[in-house]
Design a protein around this motif. Structure first.
Motif, PDB file in Angstrom:
ATOM      1  N   SER A 209     -55.117 -44.792  11.032  1.00  0.00           N
ATOM      2  CA  SER A 209     -55.427 -43.799  10.000  1.00  0.00           C
ATOM      3  C   SER A 209     -56.401 -42.796  10.588  1.00  0.00           C
ATOM      4  O   SER A 209     -57.289 -43.173  11.353  1.00  0.00           O
ATOM      5  CB  SER A 209     -56.068 -44.459   8.773  1.00  0.00           C
ATOM      6  OG  SER A 209     -56.543 -43.466   7.866  1.00  0.00           O
TER       7      SER A 209
ATOM      8  N   GLN B 152     -49.887 -44.246  13.869  1.00  0.00           N
ATOM      9  CA  GLN B 152     -49.207 -45.534  13.814  1.00  0.00           C
ATOM     10  C   GLN B 152     -48.054 -45.604  14.825  1.00  0.00           C
ATOM     11  O   GLN B 152     -47.624 -46.693  15.204  1.00  0.00           O
ATOM     12  CB  GLN B 152     -48.659 -45.767  12.394  1.00  0.00           C
ATOM     13  CG  GLN B 152     -49.743 -45.984  11.357  1.00  0.00           C
ATOM     14  CD  GLN B 152     -49.340 -45.514   9.971  1.00  0.00           C
ATOM     15  OE1 GLN B 152     -48.157 -45.413   9.651  1.00  0.00           O
ATOM     16  NE2 GLN B 152     -50.318 -45.194   9.139  1.00  0.00           N
TER      17      GLN B 152
ATOM     18  N   VAL C  67     -61.841 -52.508   2.321  1.00  0.00           N
ATOM     19  CA  VAL C  67     -60.626 -52.289   3.115  1.00  0.00           C
ATOM     20  C   VAL C  67     -60.745 -51.062   4.005  1.00  0.00           C
ATOM     21  O   VAL C  67     -60.434 -51.096   5.198  1.00  0.00           O
ATOM     22  CB  VAL C  67     -59.394 -52.183   2.198  1.00  0.00           C
ATOM     23  CG1 VAL C  67     -58.155 -51.763   3.000  1.00  0.00           C
ATOM     24  CG2 VAL C  67     -59.138 -53.521   1.496  1.00  0.00           C
ATOM     25  N   ALA C  68     -61.191 -49.951   3.436  1.00  0.00           N
ATOM     26  CA  ALA C  68     -61.301 -48.716   4.228  1.00  0.00           C
ATOM     27  C   ALA C  68     -62.293 -48.884   5.369  1.00  0.00           C
ATOM     28  O   ALA C  68     -62.063 -48.400   6.488  1.00  0.00           O
ATOM     29  CB  ALA C  68     -61.705 -47.552   3.337  1.00  0.00           C
TER      30      ALA C  68
ATOM     31  N   ASP D 171     -62.965 -51.731   6.898  1.00  0.00           N
ATOM     32  CA  ASP D 171     -62.333 -52.592   7.909  1.00  0.00           C
ATOM     33  C   ASP D 171     -61.274 -51.830   8.702  1.00  0.00           C
ATOM     34  O   ASP D 171     -61.090 -52.082   9.900  1.00  0.00           O
ATOM     35  CB  ASP D 171     -61.706 -53.809   7.233  1.00  0.00           C
ATOM     36  CG  ASP D 171     -62.748 -54.718   6.581  1.00  0.00           C
ATOM     37  OD1 ASP D 171     -63.945 -54.590   6.923  1.00  0.00           O
ATOM     38  OD2 ASP D 171     -62.366 -55.534   5.724  1.00  0.00           O
ATOM     39  N   GLN D 172     -60.595 -50.878   8.050  1.00  0.00           N
ATOM     40  CA  GLN D 172     -59.554 -50.115   8.725  1.00  0.00           C
ATOM     41  C   GLN D 172     -60.133 -49.163   9.775  1.00  0.00           C
ATOM     42  O   GLN D 172     -59.401 -48.662  10.628  1.00  0.00           O
ATOM     43  CB  GLN D 172     -58.736 -49.318   7.686  1.00  0.00           C
ATOM     44  CG  GLN D 172     -57.468 -48.713   8.255  1.00  0.00           C
ATOM     45  CD  GLN D 172     -56.648 -47.954   7.222  1.00  0.00           C
ATOM     46  OE1 GLN D 172     -55.438 -48.104   7.154  1.00  0.00           O
ATOM     47  NE2 GLN D 172     -57.285 -47.124   6.415  1.00  0.00           N
TER      48      GLN D 172
ATOM     49  N   THR E 222     -60.974 -42.895   4.817  1.00  0.00           N
ATOM     50  CA  THR E 222     -59.714 -43.053   5.534  1.00  0.00           C
ATOM     51  C   THR E 222     -58.614 -43.039   4.469  1.00  0.00           C
ATOM     52  O   THR E 222     -58.891 -43.118   3.269  1.00  0.00           O
ATOM     53  CB  THR E 222     -59.635 -44.370   6.333  1.00  0.00           C
ATOM     54  OG1 THR E 222     -59.677 -45.475   5.404  1.00  0.00           O
ATOM     55  CG2 THR E 222     -60.769 -44.506   7.316  1.00  0.00           C
TER      56      THR E 222
ATOM     57  N   VAL F  58     -55.705 -44.993   2.628  1.00  0.00           N
ATOM     58  CA  VAL F  58     -55.345 -46.395   2.401  1.00  0.00           C
ATOM     59  C   VAL F  58     -54.114 -46.461   1.504  1.00  0.00           C
ATOM     60  O   VAL F  58     -53.744 -45.486   0.846  1.00  0.00           O
ATOM     61  CB  VAL F  58     -56.503 -47.201   1.761  1.00  0.00           C
ATOM     62  CG1 VAL F  58     -57.642 -47.396   2.743  1.00  0.00           C
ATOM     63  CG2 VAL F  58     -56.993 -46.546   0.479  1.00  0.00           C
TER      64      VAL F  58
ATOM     65  N   TYR G  35     -54.425 -51.635   4.404  1.00  0.00           N
ATOM     66  CA  TYR G  35     -54.212 -50.683   5.497  1.00  0.00           C
ATOM     67  C   TYR G  35     -52.860 -49.988   5.285  1.00  0.00           C
ATOM     68  O   TYR G  35     -51.930 -50.570   4.728  1.00  0.00           O
ATOM     69  CB  TYR G  35     -54.140 -51.399   6.847  1.00  0.00           C
ATOM     70  CG  TYR G  35     -55.369 -52.147   7.291  1.00  0.00           C
ATOM     71  CD1 TYR G  35     -56.571 -52.100   6.577  1.00  0.00           C
ATOM     72  CD2 TYR G  35     -55.320 -52.898   8.464  1.00  0.00           C
ATOM     73  CE1 TYR G  35     -57.682 -52.795   7.022  1.00  0.00           C
ATOM     74  CE2 TYR G  35     -56.429 -53.603   8.913  1.00  0.00           C
ATOM     75  CZ  TYR G  35     -57.607 -53.552   8.188  1.00  0.00           C
ATOM     76  OH  TYR G  35     -58.696 -54.245   8.614  1.00  0.00           O
TER      77      TYR G  35
ATOM     78  N   TYR H 255     -59.162 -49.289  13.360  1.00  0.00           N
ATOM     79  CA  TYR H 255     -57.924 -48.663  13.835  1.00  0.00           C
ATOM     80  C   TYR H 255     -57.913 -47.156  13.576  1.00  0.00           C
ATOM     81  O   TYR H 255     -56.881 -46.503  13.738  1.00  0.00           O
ATOM     82  CB  TYR H 255     -56.720 -49.290  13.118  1.00  0.00           C
ATOM     83  CG  TYR H 255     -56.668 -50.785  13.245  1.00  0.00           C
ATOM     84  CD1 TYR H 255     -56.210 -51.389  14.415  1.00  0.00           C
ATOM     85  CD2 TYR H 255     -57.095 -51.612  12.206  1.00  0.00           C
ATOM     86  CE1 TYR H 255     -56.166 -52.767  14.543  1.00  0.00           C
ATOM     87  CE2 TYR H 255     -57.055 -52.997  12.322  1.00  0.00           C
ATOM     88  CZ  TYR H 255     -56.597 -53.565  13.489  1.00  0.00           C
ATOM     89  OH  TYR H 255     -56.560 -54.935  13.618  1.00  0.00           O
TER      90      TYR H 255
ATOM     91  N   PHE I  25     -51.510 -50.299  13.632  1.00  0.00           N
ATOM     92  CA  PHE I  25     -52.136 -49.721  12.457  1.00  0.00           C
ATOM     93  C   PHE I  25     -52.830 -48.427  12.878  1.00  0.00           C
ATOM     94  O   PHE I  25     -53.193 -48.250  14.043  1.00  0.00           O
ATOM     95  CB  PHE I  25     -53.173 -50.678  11.859  1.00  0.00           C
ATOM     96  CG  PHE I  25     -52.573 -51.882  11.178  1.00  0.00           C
ATOM     97  CD1 PHE I  25     -51.824 -51.745  10.030  1.00  0.00           C
ATOM     98  CD2 PHE I  25     -52.765 -53.157  11.698  1.00  0.00           C
ATOM     99  CE1 PHE I  25     -51.266 -52.851   9.393  1.00  0.00           C
ATOM    100  CE2 PHE I  25     -52.218 -54.273  11.088  1.00  0.00           C
ATOM    101  CZ  PHE I  25     -51.465 -54.117   9.924  1.00  0.00           C
TER     102      PHE I  25
END
Length: 437
Positions: free
Chosen positions: A312, A222, A380-381, A383-384, A156, A158, A303, A387, A310
């Protein structure tokens, strides 16, 4: 007479020897004991020594599977790899296996170039295997009730940010910008100019070459909805939300002056960030390991900031198995895919590259748990993905990409307004997709 007999005996002996040599040569290349040989095309779109990682992966597989020989072939960028694959298919010299953009699915189907993987999946894990892949990645892997690609080097977009620069600017290094307004505010504070007014550090860099549609898609998600229909037959470029999104992207450079006004090259942005010449950047998580290895400062990953929400697009490549090869070689290609995507190996691939480990079970391995505990940015990616949405993918994908990319760049360099650029992109894409309606 005796001489003639001797002459024929010599000829027969020579023929026997030649026949024997021919049989030996045939056995060495195609006998029952020789391995099944497959060719594997792969691209590289991020920094770092990925060629050596892929080659080691193939070597380790062959050690465990001596009956299969994998020939990895580096074929350049994603675009170059697709052209190479198309040329090979048209020349009846198709590879057995390739990693191509997940978004090339409809193009490959229109070429009748790939096989559905459902039967192979059912023979090797079935739904338990398939359902372990993150749903956001499967959106670009399935259509028409079948699975056509297996997620591999997936990502994704970030936000990377320099925590030391945040501290210098009086910003909380543990609180990256959460929305578009904060993105502008932070980028203004992080931009540093010398006495002559020349920029020494940009507040932000967002690549405008390479994959402009992909970065734009993040803004679009977004601020509303995705850019295309689920069946790849319609696009939604020309919307008020997208005009607002493109205006923001242009304003960051021209109104707020927090990033360069010229075209910003995809490949150079990670290096500029790692050298401390920009304080924030949008880029693929596939560059995470590259940045970690080259930045000599503490950095964070977050994110992308939200507008309405949010969002991506996912990105990157899937494994595809090609149609115009023998079932034996297709089975061998599947064995390689199944081996490479096992949880431990998917975890190691993520660690080596920065790409997201595409299976949820990978994050339950001790290997990945230890890595994430030491380097939380790596999660992080993943978890994103909550979205995330499918990357822009349509029929005649290359032509549609050109329509949106060319018009985005025209807006970015000031040749067209955001509204004009997206209207033109919409019209061009609709003409391209008309045969599929």
């Amino acid at each position: 007479m005796i001489k003639k007999i001797k002459h024929w005996i010599v000829l027969l002996l020579l023929l026997t020897l030649l026949t024997g040599c021919g049989a030996s040569a045939g056995q060495s290349t195609g006998g029952a004991d020789s391995p099944v040989e497959i060719t594997f095309y792969y691209p590289i779109a991020v920094g770092g020594p990925l060629t050596s990682v892929i080659e080691k992966m193939a070597a380790d597989f062959m050690t465990e599977h001596p009956d299969i020989k994998v020939n990895p072939v580096f074929t350049g960028s994603y675009a170059e790899t697709m052209v190479t694959a198309q040329t090979a298919i048209q020349g009846k010299e198709s590879p057995e296996l390739a990693v191509l953009l997940s978004t090339e699915l409809y193009t490959l189907l229109d070429m009748d170039a790939i096989i559905p993987l459902d039967d192979l999946i059912q023979q090797h894990g079935g739904d338990a295997y398939l359902n372990d892949f993150y749903p956001a990645f499967m959106e670009n892997s399935q259509t028409g009730g079948s699975t056509w690609g297996i997620p591999f080097q997936r990502s994704t977009i970030v936000l990377y940010y320099n925590k030391e620069a945040f501290r210098e600017a009086g910003l909380d290094p543990e609180r990256p910008p959460q929305n578009w307004d904060e993105l502008i505010e932070y980028a203004e504070k992080l931009t540093v100019k010398n006495a002559a007014g020349e920029v020494e550090r940009w507040g932000l860099e967002i690549p405008t070459s390479g994959f402009p549609y992909w970065l734009f898609q993040g803004f679009a998600l977004q601020n509303g909805k995705n850019l295309m229909s689920d069946d790849g037959k319609q696009v939604y470029f020309d919307t008020p939300g997208n005009v607002e999104a493109l205006q923001l992207w242009i304003d960051l450079a021209h109104k707020y002056e927090v990033m360069p006004k010229d075209i910003i090259d995809w490949a150079t942005v990670p290096g500029t960030f790692a050298e401390g010449k920009s304080a924030m950047m949008y880029h693929t998580t596939g560059n995470l390991t590259n940045v970690r290895n080259n930045a000599d400062f503490e950095f964070g990953v977050a994110y992308m900031p939200a507008k309405q929400q949010f969002g991506s697009p996912t990105g990157g490549g899937n494994f595809y198995i090609f149609k115009d090869v023998s079932p034996e070689k297709q089975a061998a290609a599947w064995q390689f895919i199944e081996w490479v995507t096992q949880p431990e190996r998917a975890a190691q691939w993520s660690i080596d590259t920065g790409y997201v480990a595409t299976r949820a079970s990978s994050y339950e391995t001790e290997l990945m748990k230890t890595y994430v505990a030491d380097f939380p940015q790596a999660a992080v990616a993943r978890d994103q993905l909550e979205y995330a949405a499918a990357e822009l993918s349509t029929h005649s994908n290359g032509e549609v990409y050109k329509a949106i990319n060319d018009n985005l760049q025209a807006a970015i360099v000031g040749q067209l307004s955001p509204a004009e650029a997206l209207k033109r992109a919409q019209q061009e894409a609709e003409a391209i997709l008309a045969p599929f309606q």
